[in-house]
Design a protein around this motif. Structure first.
Motif, PDB file in Angstrom:
ATOM      1  N   ASP A 287       0.613  -1.243  -0.403  1.00 25.56           N
ATOM      2  CA  ASP A 287       0.428   0.046  -0.267  1.00 25.56           C
ATOM      3  C   ASP A 287       0.824   1.296  -0.153  1.00 25.56           C
ATOM      4  OD1 ASP A 287      -2.438  -0.998  -0.297  1.00 25.56           O
ATOM      5  OD2 ASP A 287      -1.905  -1.916   2.187  1.00 25.56           O
ATOM      6  N   ASP A 288       1.988   1.263  -0.617  1.00 28.22           N
ATOM      7  CA  ASP A 288       2.831   2.434  -0.633  1.00 28.22           C
ATOM      8  C   ASP A 288       4.095   2.230  -2.403  1.00 28.22           C
ATOM      9  OD1 ASP A 288       3.607   4.881  -0.265  1.00 28.22           O
ATOM     10  OD2 ASP A 288       5.036   3.805   1.103  1.00 28.22           O
ATOM     11  N   LEU A 289       3.708   3.269  -2.026  1.00 28.88           N
ATOM     12  CA  LEU A 289       5.022   3.097  -3.759  1.00 28.88           C
ATOM     13  C   LEU A 289       5.887   5.517  -3.474  1.00 28.88           C
ATOM     14  CD1 LEU A 289       5.635   1.734  -6.590  1.00 28.88           C
ATOM     15  CD2 LEU A 289       3.912   3.557  -7.090  1.00 28.88           C
ATOM     16  N   PRO A 290       7.153   4.664  -3.300  1.00 31.69           N
ATOM     17  CA  PRO A 290       8.007   5.936  -3.148  1.00 31.69           C
ATOM     18  C   PRO A 290       7.856   6.664  -3.913  1.00 31.69           C
ATOM     19  CG  PRO A 290       8.994   3.529  -2.342  1.00 31.69           C
ATOM     20  CD  PRO A 290       7.630   3.586  -3.177  1.00 31.69           C
ATOM     21  N   THR A 291       7.486   6.030  -5.205  1.00 35.85           N
ATOM     22  CA  THR A 291       7.967   7.200  -6.763  1.00 35.85           C
ATOM     23  C   THR A 291       6.636   6.652  -7.343  1.00 35.85           C
ATOM     24  OG1 THR A 291       9.134   5.786  -7.770  1.00 35.85           O
ATOM     25  CG2 THR A 291      10.233   7.031  -6.312  1.00 35.85           C
ATOM     26  N   ALA A 292       6.014   8.091  -8.420  1.00 33.55           N
ATOM     27  CA  ALA A 292       4.650   8.067  -8.756  1.00 33.55           C
ATOM     28  C   ALA A 292       5.182   6.582 -10.192  1.00 33.55           C
ATOM     29  CB  ALA A 292       5.793   9.451 -10.020  1.00 33.55           C
ATOM     30  N   PRO A 293       3.803   6.023  -9.855  1.00 31.89           N
ATOM     31  CA  PRO A 293       3.902   5.423 -10.990  1.00 31.89           C
ATOM     32  C   PRO A 293       4.511   5.513 -11.508  1.00 31.89           C
ATOM     33  CG  PRO A 293       1.778   5.878  -9.901  1.00 31.89           C
ATOM     34  CD  PRO A 293       2.863   6.975  -9.359  1.00 31.89           C
ATOM     35  N   PRO A 294       4.633   4.434 -12.580  1.00 31.48           N
ATOM     36  CA  PRO A 294       5.655   4.427 -14.087  1.00 31.48           C
ATOM     37  C   PRO A 294       5.051   4.899 -15.203  1.00 31.48           C
ATOM     38  CG  PRO A 294       5.643   2.267 -13.387  1.00 31.48           C
ATOM     39  CD  PRO A 294       4.753   2.759 -12.054  1.00 31.48           C
ATOM     40  N   PHE A 295       3.654   4.896 -15.237  1.00 33.58           N
ATOM     41  CA  PHE A 295       2.636   4.921 -16.498  1.00 33.58           C
ATOM     42  C   PHE A 295       1.254   5.302 -16.033  1.00 33.58           C
ATOM     43  CE2 PHE A 295       5.516   1.227 -18.104  1.00 33.58           C
ATOM     44  CZ  PHE A 295       5.991   1.499 -18.697  1.00 33.58           C
ATOM     45  N   ARG A 296       1.165   6.811 -16.694  1.00 31.69           N
ATOM     46  CA  ARG A 296      -0.136   7.195 -16.868  1.00 31.69           C
ATOM     47  C   ARG A 296      -1.294   7.087 -18.147  1.00 31.69           C
ATOM     48  NH1 ARG A 296      -1.151  10.630 -12.745  1.00 31.69           N
ATOM     49  NH2 ARG A 296      -3.183  10.830 -13.041  1.00 31.69           N
ATOM     50  N   LEU A 297      -2.248   6.866 -17.654  1.00 32.11           N
ATOM     51  CA  LEU A 297      -3.158   7.107 -19.429  1.00 32.11           C
ATOM     52  C   LEU A 297      -4.214   7.593 -19.190  1.00 32.11           C
ATOM     53  CD1 LEU A 297      -3.967   5.253 -21.791  1.00 32.11           C
ATOM     54  CD2 LEU A 297      -5.274   3.712 -19.974  1.00 32.11           C
ATOM     55  N   PHE A 298      -4.373   8.208 -20.178  1.00 34.71           N
ATOM     56  CA  PHE A 298      -5.174   8.934 -20.368  1.00 34.71           C
ATOM     57  C   PHE A 298      -6.471   8.665 -21.640  1.00 34.71           C
ATOM     58  CE2 PHE A 298      -1.313  11.166 -19.113  1.00 34.71           C
ATOM     59  CZ  PHE A 298      -2.134  11.785 -17.809  1.00 34.71           C
ATOM     60  N   PRO A 299      -7.380   8.391 -20.934  1.00 28.53           N
ATOM     61  CA  PRO A 299      -8.282   7.837 -22.170  1.00 28.53           C
ATOM     62  C   PRO A 299      -9.506   8.476 -22.188  1.00 28.53           C
ATOM     63  CG  PRO A 299      -9.148   6.920 -19.720  1.00 28.53           C
ATOM     64  CD  PRO A 299      -7.556   8.098 -19.468  1.00 28.53           C
ATOM     65  N   SER A 300     -10.032   8.915 -23.701  1.00 20.68           N
ATOM     66  CA  SER A 300     -10.730   9.283 -24.156  1.00 20.68           C
ATOM     67  C   SER A 300     -12.026   8.445 -25.321  1.00 20.68           C
ATOM     68  CB  SER A 300     -10.822  10.849 -25.023  1.00 20.68           C
ATOM     69  OG  SER A 300     -12.174  10.935 -25.309  1.00 20.68           O
ATOM     70  N   ILE A 301     -13.155   7.964 -24.337  1.00 25.06           N
ATOM     71  CA  ILE A 301     -13.876   6.914 -25.724  1.00 25.06           C
ATOM     72  C   ILE A 301     -15.379   7.509 -25.782  1.00 25.06           C
ATOM     73  CG2 ILE A 301     -14.296   3.787 -25.081  1.00 25.06           C
ATOM     74  CD1 ILE A 301     -11.945   4.399 -24.332  1.00 25.06           C
ATOM     75  N   GLU A 302     -15.605   7.388 -26.920  1.00 26.61           N
ATOM     76  CA  GLU A 302     -16.900   7.701 -27.739  1.00 26.61           C
ATOM     77  C   GLU A 302     -17.017   6.711 -28.622  1.00 26.61           C
ATOM     78  OE1 GLU A 302     -14.725  11.768 -30.656  1.00 26.61           O
ATOM     79  OE2 GLU A 302     -15.379  11.725 -28.274  1.00 26.61           O
ATOM     80  N   ARG A 303     -17.805   7.705 -29.471  1.00 23.33           N
ATOM     81  CA  ARG A 303     -18.832   6.373 -30.532  1.00 23.33           C
ATOM     82  C   ARG A 303     -19.323   7.777 -31.543  1.00 23.33           C
ATOM     83  NH1 ARG A 303     -24.972   3.882 -30.169  1.00 23.33           N
ATOM     84  NH2 ARG A 303     -25.380   3.974 -32.698  1.00 23.33           N
ATOM     85  N   ASP A 304     -18.557   7.241 -32.260  1.00 17.70           N
ATOM     86  CA  ASP A 304     -18.582   8.515 -33.628  1.00 17.70           C
ATOM     87  C   ASP A 304     -19.590   8.547 -34.612  1.00 17.70           C
ATOM     88  OD1 ASP A 304     -18.738   6.934 -35.485  1.00 17.70           O
ATOM     89  OD2 ASP A 304     -16.526   6.938 -36.288  1.00 17.70           O
ATOM     90  N   SER A 305     -20.173   9.608 -35.697  1.00 21.20           N
ATOM     91  CA  SER A 305     -21.268   9.383 -36.448  1.00 21.20           C
ATOM     92  C   SER A 305     -21.855   8.522 -37.372  1.00 21.20           C
ATOM     93  CB  SER A 305     -21.467  11.271 -36.886  1.00 21.20           C
ATOM     94  OG  SER A 305     -19.841  10.675 -38.058  1.00 21.20           O
ATOM     95  N   GLY A 306     -20.698   7.579 -37.283  1.00 26.52           N
ATOM     96  CA  GLY A 306     -21.125   6.761 -38.609  1.00 26.52           C
ATOM     97  C   GLY A 306     -21.588   4.791 -37.334  1.00 26.52           C
ATOM     98  N   GLY A 307     -21.144   5.237 -35.819  1.00 31.17           N
ATOM     99  CA  GLY A 307     -21.406   4.226 -35.230  1.00 31.17           C
ATOM    100  C   GLY A 307     -20.243   3.184 -34.706  1.00 31.17           C
ATOM    101  N   ARG A 308     -19.081   3.685 -35.258  1.00 28.34           N
ATOM    102  CA  ARG A 308     -17.880   3.239 -34.550  1.00 28.34           C
ATOM    103  C   ARG A 308     -17.572   3.459 -33.108  1.00 28.34           C
ATOM    104  NH1 ARG A 308     -13.727   4.410 -39.271  1.00 28.34           N
ATOM    105  NH2 ARG A 308     -14.094   5.895 -38.850  1.00 28.34           N
ATOM    106  N   LEU A 309     -16.687   2.514 -32.206  1.00 25.84           N
ATOM    107  CA  LEU A 309     -15.886   2.808 -31.026  1.00 25.84           C
ATOM    108  C   LEU A 309     -14.828   3.494 -31.789  1.00 25.84           C
ATOM    109  CD1 LEU A 309     -16.233   2.778 -28.438  1.00 25.84           C
ATOM    110  CD2 LEU A 309     -15.379   0.493 -28.370  1.00 25.84           C
TER     111      LEU A 309
END
Length: 442
Positions: A287-309
């Motif tokens: 329950d501890d991490l001396p440094t910042a986690p090695p990876f951070r993710l910034f996601p964006s999930i949406e549906r376009d006008s053509g019905g694709r993900l």
């Protein structure tokens, strides 16, 4: 008491089979593989039963190491024996792989004859066995006259000679002295495995680190080795005062051969290393991490006008600029029924594919420098895509390797051998962190 012992490949090929007590037929091998492959999930039970026969197995090096017994034996004893047997085979053959086992089957049978007698375990000590084992190991990597990567002009040594290659510690301990593998060397590896869960809001929810200091010795005579750790290394709630950066762990355990008379004062481990590999110290931080986690993710999930993900992912590596992650693999679960994938990746060395069977997109990054940020745009065709289908995306799981890096900050200050070894000898210290489980919710 062990009835049989056998080694199988991941495809069920019979590599090694030894029947100590003739209590069960050879069909037990096929029965075990049928039971393992019939189960769902990645990790089948360690102990299984068929009629009166108990199967106890572990999986290492992509191989099944199986012992059977009809007696009321302790499964923990057999599991510990199988783990020590894999360590023995690794010491004598150099590495654990199907190819290595096939090439050294005679050596492995000779080891089994010495280790187990009529089903009773005799010894698993490398030092004791080396007095009885006569068969030499066959190296799985053939010698090549064209492997001149470490030879400079007119045979001069290059700078690469100052770095131990990754395969240097995978040779057998019984190498002939006339071969290249007969050098006096000792390897000290600091290996850490991290388990991390990051919430959808970017908050760190769980962080556990398990580490070990592993020694592999190729020196025939070394009475004592002294390993100096960080002076500011603390265990539990104990506090140390000094000038260095504090390194803290919650729990710590040592090999029975380690002497700790200088550990409390100077943080020095004293051990008499035997030929082969042994873990001299294990530690844990919860329950501890001396440094910042090695990876951070910034996601964006949406549906376009053509019905694709549409999935737009930005992945940032928060390692120091001089560090880098390798073999980064990102798995993104997607809605079932996903048909086709089109992708736009930020660099040409990346790759991605849709795995319909696993209902996931697999994104591969061979090397990820510290401080860098990579992105990917995935466009998925999903029939009948709805708002409920978007909830099936995630969580994202990562697997990676961080060479020359430890999350706890544990370092080896010095490595001293006594008495001073005659002739040339080399000492190598290596650091690596693996992802045991790294999950990011989206």
């Amino acid at each position: 008491m062990i009835s049989q012992l056998f080694i199988l490949s991941s495809k069920g090929d019979h590599l090694i089979y030894k029947d100590f007590r003739c209590e069960a037929g050879s069909d037990a091998v096929n029965k075990f593989y049928e039971m393992v492959t019939a189960l769902t999930g990645d990790q089948p039970p360690v102990v299984m039963k068929h009629k009166e026969l108990h199967f106890v197995h572990i999986k290492q090096g992509g191989l099944y190491w199986v012992a059977t017994t009809k007696a009321d034996a302790s499964p923990f004893t057999i599991i510990e024996f199988l783990n020590r047997l894999t360590a023995l085979v690794k010491d004598y053959c150099g590495c654990l792989s199907e190819k290595s086992v096939r090439m050294n089957f005679a050596l492995i049978y000779e080891l089994l004859d010495e280790v187990v007698d009529f089903g009773y375990i005799q010894t698993t000590s490398t030092d004791i066995l080396k007095n009885f084992i006569q068969t030499e190991a066959v190296s799985s990597k053939p010698f090549s006259l064209f492997d001149l990567s470490n030879v400079g002009l007119f045979g001069a040594d290059t700078q690469q000679n100052k770095v131990a290659p990754s395969a240097a510690a995978t040779r057998p301990i019984m190498s002939s002295q006339g071969e290249q593998g007969g050098k006096n060397e000792i390897f000290v590896d600091v290996i850490e495995r991290m388990s991390v869960v990051i919430g959808a809001n970017g908050v760190l929810m769980k962080a556990d680190i398990e580490g070990e200091i592993r020694v592999k010795c190729y020196m025939p005579s070394c009475s004592e080795m002294r390993i100096g750790l960080n002076e500011e290394f603390s265990i539990g709630k104990s506090q140390l005062s000094g000038y260095g950066a504090a390194v803290h762990v919650d729990e710590c355990s040592f090999h029975q051969a380690v002497r700790l008379d200088e550990f409390d004062t100077y943080r020095i481990l004293k051990v008499c290393p035997s030929q082969g590999e042994q873990t001299v110290m294990q530690y844990q931080l919860c329950d501890d991490l001396p440094t910042a986690p090695p990876f951070r993710l910034f996601p964006s999930i949406e549906r376009d006008s053509g019905g694709r993900l549409l999935m737009y992912l930005k992945l940032r590596c928060d390692l120091p600029p001089k560090s880098a992650a390798i073999n980064v693999s990102i798995t993104i679960p997607v809605p079932k029924g996903s048909l086709r994938l089109s992708q736009e990746l930020s660099s040409p060395d990346q790759s991605a594919e849709l795995q319909p069977k696993n209902k996931a997109v697999h994104w591969e990054i061979p090397r990820f420098p510290g401080g860098a940020q990579l992105s990917a745009l995935f466009k998925l065709e999903v029939p009948g895509l709805s708002a409920a289908s978007l909830q099936e995306v995630g969580p994202v799981s990562l697997s990676f390797e961080l060479p020359k890096y430890t999350c706890t900050g544990l370092q080896i200050r010095f490595l001293r051998l006594s008495p001073i070894q005659p002739g040339p000898s080399q000492r190598w210290v290596r650091y690596v962190t693996h992802s045991d489980s790294y999950t990011i919710r989206i």
